[in-house]
Design a protein around this motif. Structure first.
Motif, PDB file in Angstrom:
ATOM      1  N   THR A   1      54.470 -52.251 121.398  1.00 36.03           N
ATOM      2  CA  THR A   1      55.784 -52.831 121.603  1.00 36.03           C
ATOM      3  C   THR A   1      55.756 -54.301 121.233  1.00 36.03           C
ATOM      4  O   THR A   1      54.711 -54.860 120.952  1.00 36.03           O
ATOM      5  N   GLY A   2      56.909 -54.963 121.279  1.00 30.69           N
ATOM      6  CA  GLY A   2      56.988 -56.369 120.935  1.00 30.69           C
ATOM      7  C   GLY A   2      56.416 -57.287 121.999  1.00 30.69           C
ATOM      8  O   GLY A   2      56.234 -58.462 121.773  1.00 30.69           O
ATOM      9  N   ARG A   3      56.120 -56.770 123.159  1.00 25.61           N
ATOM     10  CA  ARG A   3      55.603 -57.623 124.228  1.00 25.61           C
ATOM     11  C   ARG A   3      54.085 -57.744 124.150  1.00 25.61           C
ATOM     12  O   ARG A   3      53.413 -56.880 123.623  1.00 25.61           O
ATOM     13  N   GLN A   4      53.566 -58.825 124.675  1.00 25.37           N
ATOM     14  CA  GLN A   4      52.130 -59.075 124.692  1.00 25.37           C
ATOM     15  C   GLN A   4      51.592 -58.712 126.073  1.00 25.37           C
ATOM     16  O   GLN A   4      51.774 -59.453 127.022  1.00 25.37           O
ATOM     17  N   GLU A   5      50.967 -57.590 126.184  1.00 29.86           N
ATOM     18  CA  GLU A   5      50.396 -57.179 127.460  1.00 29.86           C
ATOM     19  C   GLU A   5      49.039 -57.849 127.673  1.00 29.86           C
ATOM     20  O   GLU A   5      48.440 -58.371 126.749  1.00 29.86           O
ATOM     21  N   THR A   6      48.580 -57.806 128.915  1.00 33.52           N
ATOM     22  CA  THR A   6      47.311 -58.415 129.279  1.00 33.52           C
ATOM     23  C   THR A   6      46.419 -57.361 129.916  1.00 33.52           C
ATOM     24  O   THR A   6      46.852 -56.643 130.815  1.00 33.52           O
ATOM     25  N   VAL A   7      45.180 -57.280 129.443  1.00 28.22           N
ATOM     26  CA  VAL A   7      44.191 -56.387 130.051  1.00 28.22           C
ATOM     27  C   VAL A   7      43.154 -57.260 130.743  1.00 28.22           C
ATOM     28  O   VAL A   7      42.653 -58.219 130.171  1.00 28.22           O
ATOM     29  N   VAL A   8      42.893 -56.934 132.004  1.00 30.28           N
ATOM     30  CA  VAL A   8      41.917 -57.659 132.808  1.00 30.28           C
ATOM     31  C   VAL A   8      40.735 -56.729 133.029  1.00 30.28           C
ATOM     32  O   VAL A   8      40.899 -55.602 133.484  1.00 30.28           O
ATOM     33  N   HIS A   9      39.549 -57.213 132.704  1.00 30.68           N
ATOM     34  CA  HIS A   9      38.334 -56.408 132.756  1.00 30.68           C
ATOM     35  C   HIS A   9      37.448 -56.914 133.890  1.00 30.68           C
ATOM     36  O   HIS A   9      37.077 -58.087 133.915  1.00 30.68           O
ATOM     37  N   ILE A  10      37.104 -56.021 134.832  1.00 24.45           N
ATOM     38  CA  ILE A  10      36.288 -56.405 135.983  1.00 24.45           C
ATOM     39  C   ILE A  10      35.062 -55.495 136.050  1.00 24.45           C
ATOM     40  O   ILE A  10      35.196 -54.269 136.039  1.00 24.45           O
ATOM     41  N   THR A  11      33.878 -56.124 136.151  1.00 22.40           N
ATOM     42  CA  THR A  11      32.630 -55.361 136.210  1.00 22.40           C
ATOM     43  C   THR A  11      31.707 -55.807 137.341  1.00 22.40           C
ATOM     44  O   THR A  11      30.659 -55.196 137.543  1.00 22.40           O
TER      45      THR A  11
ATOM     46  N   ALA B   1      31.395 -52.415 139.651  1.00 18.38           N
ATOM     47  CA  ALA B   1      32.645 -52.771 140.322  1.00 18.38           C
ATOM     48  C   ALA B   1      33.466 -51.556 140.742  1.00 18.38           C
ATOM     49  O   ALA B   1      34.372 -51.683 141.571  1.00 18.38           O
ATOM     50  N   VAL B   2      33.160 -50.386 140.218  1.00 18.24           N
ATOM     51  CA  VAL B   2      33.950 -49.201 140.577  1.00 18.24           C
ATOM     52  C   VAL B   2      33.914 -48.943 142.078  1.00 18.24           C
ATOM     53  O   VAL B   2      34.854 -48.349 142.624  1.00 18.24           O
ATOM     54  N   ARG B   3      32.893 -49.415 142.756  1.00 19.54           N
ATOM     55  CA  ARG B   3      32.810 -49.186 144.212  1.00 19.54           C
ATOM     56  C   ARG B   3      33.982 -49.810 144.960  1.00 19.54           C
ATOM     57  O   ARG B   3      34.366 -49.348 146.028  1.00 19.54           O
TER      58      ARG B   3
END
Length: 119
Positions: free
Chosen positions: A2-12, A50-52
């Motif tokens: 889409t035209g919007r800029q999404e943000t992905v946050v990665h946690i480990t 981090a899944v815990r």
């Protein structure tokens, strides 16, 4: 895309203090009106130890559910759940199991989403 800029946050992180810092940073980001980061345009991908923190019995499970209810997409890595011997049926309400957390991150980057590694 889409035209919007999404943000992905990665946690480990496997550190509780790192997990708490990541959650605070997410809240601060959504609240800061100087940057366009509405919850429905944010994805959180959790893999590794981090899944815990996404297990239904974890102290922050209610925060995961609350974020999901606000519109944040929360993905937890099936590979990591298996590696650390957690049952995918025991994740917090609102989180979704994906085959590979790292593949989710790469896919988001290939689609042009902003990437943040926290912490």
């Amino acid at each position: 895309m889409t035209g919007r800029q999404e943000t992905v946050v990665h946690i480990t992180t496997d550190e509780a203090s790192g997990w708490e810092m990541a959650l605070r940073n997410l809240q601060n980001l959504v609240r800061d009106r100087s940057v366009s980061t509405p919850p429905e345009e944010m994805s959180v991908v959790v893999n590794g130890p981090a899944v815990r923190f996404l297990l239904a019995g974890s102290p922050d499970a209610f925060k995961i559910t609350k974020m999901a209810e606000a519109g944040v997409t929360i993905s937890v890595c099936s590979n990591s759940l298996t590696r650390f011997d957690y049952d995918p049926e025991e994740i917090a309400e609102g989180a979704t199991v994906v085959q590979s957390g790292i593949a989710e991150v790469v896919r988001a980057q290939q689609q042009g989403h902003h990437y943040l590694k926290l912490p």
